[in-house]
Scaffold this motif. Structure first.
Motif, short mmCIF file in Angstrom:
data_model
loop_
_atom_site.label_atom_id
_atom_site.label_comp_id
_atom_site.label_asym_id
_atom_site.label_seq_id
_atom_site.Cartn_x
_atom_site.Cartn_y
_atom_site.Cartn_z
N LYS A 25 38.35 21.49 62.48
CA LYS A 25 39.43 21.33 61.49
C LYS A 25 39.11 22.06 60.20
O LYS A 25 39.98 22.71 59.59
N GLU A 26 37.86 21.98 59.76
CA GLU A 26 37.48 22.63 58.52
C GLU A 26 37.59 24.15 58.64
O GLU A 26 38.06 24.83 57.72
N MET B 104 41.23 25.13 58.54
CA MET B 104 41.82 25.16 57.20
C MET B 104 41.38 26.40 56.44
O MET B 104 42.19 26.98 55.68
N LEU C 47 44.26 28.87 55.15
CA LEU C 47 44.37 29.25 53.74
C LEU C 47 44.30 30.77 53.57
O LEU C 47 45.00 31.34 52.73
N THR D 159 47.65 32.09 54.71
CA THR D 159 48.67 31.74 53.74
C THR D 159 48.61 32.67 52.53
O THR D 159 49.64 33.17 52.05
N SER E 145 52.98 20.85 60.11
CA SER E 145 53.52 20.33 58.85
C SER E 145 54.03 18.90 58.96
O SER E 145 53.98 18.13 58.00
N ASP F 119 50.34 16.75 59.35
CA ASP F 119 49.15 16.97 58.53
C ASP F 119 49.61 17.24 57.09
O ASP F 119 50.20 18.27 56.81
N ALA F 120 49.30 16.32 56.20
CA ALA F 120 49.78 16.42 54.82
C ALA F 120 49.21 17.64 54.10
O ALA F 120 49.91 18.27 53.30
N GLU F 121 47.96 17.99 54.39
CA GLU F 121 47.34 19.13 53.72
C GLU F 121 48.01 20.43 54.15
O GLU F 121 48.30 21.30 53.31
N VAL F 122 48.27 20.56 55.44
CA VAL F 122 48.97 21.76 55.92
C VAL F 122 50.38 21.80 55.36
O VAL F 122 50.86 22.85 54.91
N SER G 239 51.62 20.49 52.56
CA SER G 239 51.67 20.81 51.13
C SER G 239 51.30 22.27 50.87
O SER G 239 51.89 22.92 50.00
N THR G 240 50.35 22.79 51.64
CA THR G 240 49.95 24.19 51.49
C THR G 240 51.09 25.12 51.89
O THR G 240 51.39 26.11 51.20
#
Length: 209
Positions: A52-53, A56, A60, A63, A113, A116-119, A121-122
């Motif tokens: 997962k790390e 991300m 990123l 993105t 999306s 996963d809240a982090e994905v 929001s990004t």
């Protein structure tokens, strides 16, 4: 003392990004990721923390690249309306017929999306940045007398964000370049372009078939 790393982190992230873009987060097994990056299992955990790390980090990276590609619409020697058309044509040429590599940004935004809240929001922040760049270019076109002042630049910024990213998705399904070009150039008709803007666009659009 810890042993120095024998790999380039940026290269590993790029390789992981390509793997995740191809099969998504859920569809990319750890074994596939290890094969793609050339890392041993423990090296991956030591350097990145886990699947997962690393995902991300790759997400990123993708993105940032997607936003940077849109930011280019704010620069260049062409008139603002010409830069908008150039972006539309570029996307048709790049993505037509599924020839562009898959985008981790778009794949992850669709796949994760909702869960996963982090994905989420990004991705939302990235789309807002893209919308802002398109809107700013339209404001420039208004200031240059190419687009009517009555046009809502923010709404049109969102419109072109949807059109252009949608062209990329359609291209990934195999829609040919000529059809994407039709979509892109047709979308210009939604803008209230002035006579000056039409002059700046000119009659020649190039042979992009």
């Amino acid at each position: 003392m810890p042993r120095p790393r024998s790999f380039d982190e940026a290269d590993v992230v790029a390789r992981a990004r390509a793997a995740f873009a191809e099969t998504g987060f859920a569809g990319t097994s750890l074994d596939t990721l290890l094969e793609a990056t050339g890392l041993a299992r423990q090296s991956l955990y030591n350097a990145f923390g886990g699947k997962k790390e690393l995902f991300m980090r790759a997400f990123l990276s993708g993105t940032a690249e997607a936003v940077e590609a849109v930011e280019s619409i704010r620069h260049g020697s062409d008139s603002p309306i010409g830069r908008i058309r150039t972006q539309l044509v570029k996307m048709a040429v790049l993505h037509g017929g599924g020839q562009a590599p898959p985008s981790l940004f778009m794949k992850a935004a669709v796949e994760l999306s909702g869960q996963d809240a982090e994905v989420a929001s990004t991705a939302a922040a990235a789309f807002e940045s893209m919308r802002t760049h398109y809107a700013a270019c339209i404001v420039e076109a208004q200031e240059a007398g190419e687009v009517e002042r009555t046009a809502d630049a923010d709404s049109f910024g969102a419109f072109y964000c949807a059109v252009i990213e949608g062209m990329a998705v359609l291209g990934g399904t195999g829609v040919p370049r000529t059809r994407l070009l039709e979509i892109g150039l047709t979308s210009l008709g939604a803008l209230p372009i002035t006579e000056l803007g039409q002059e700046h666009l000119g009659a020649e659009e190039g042979d992009w078939s």
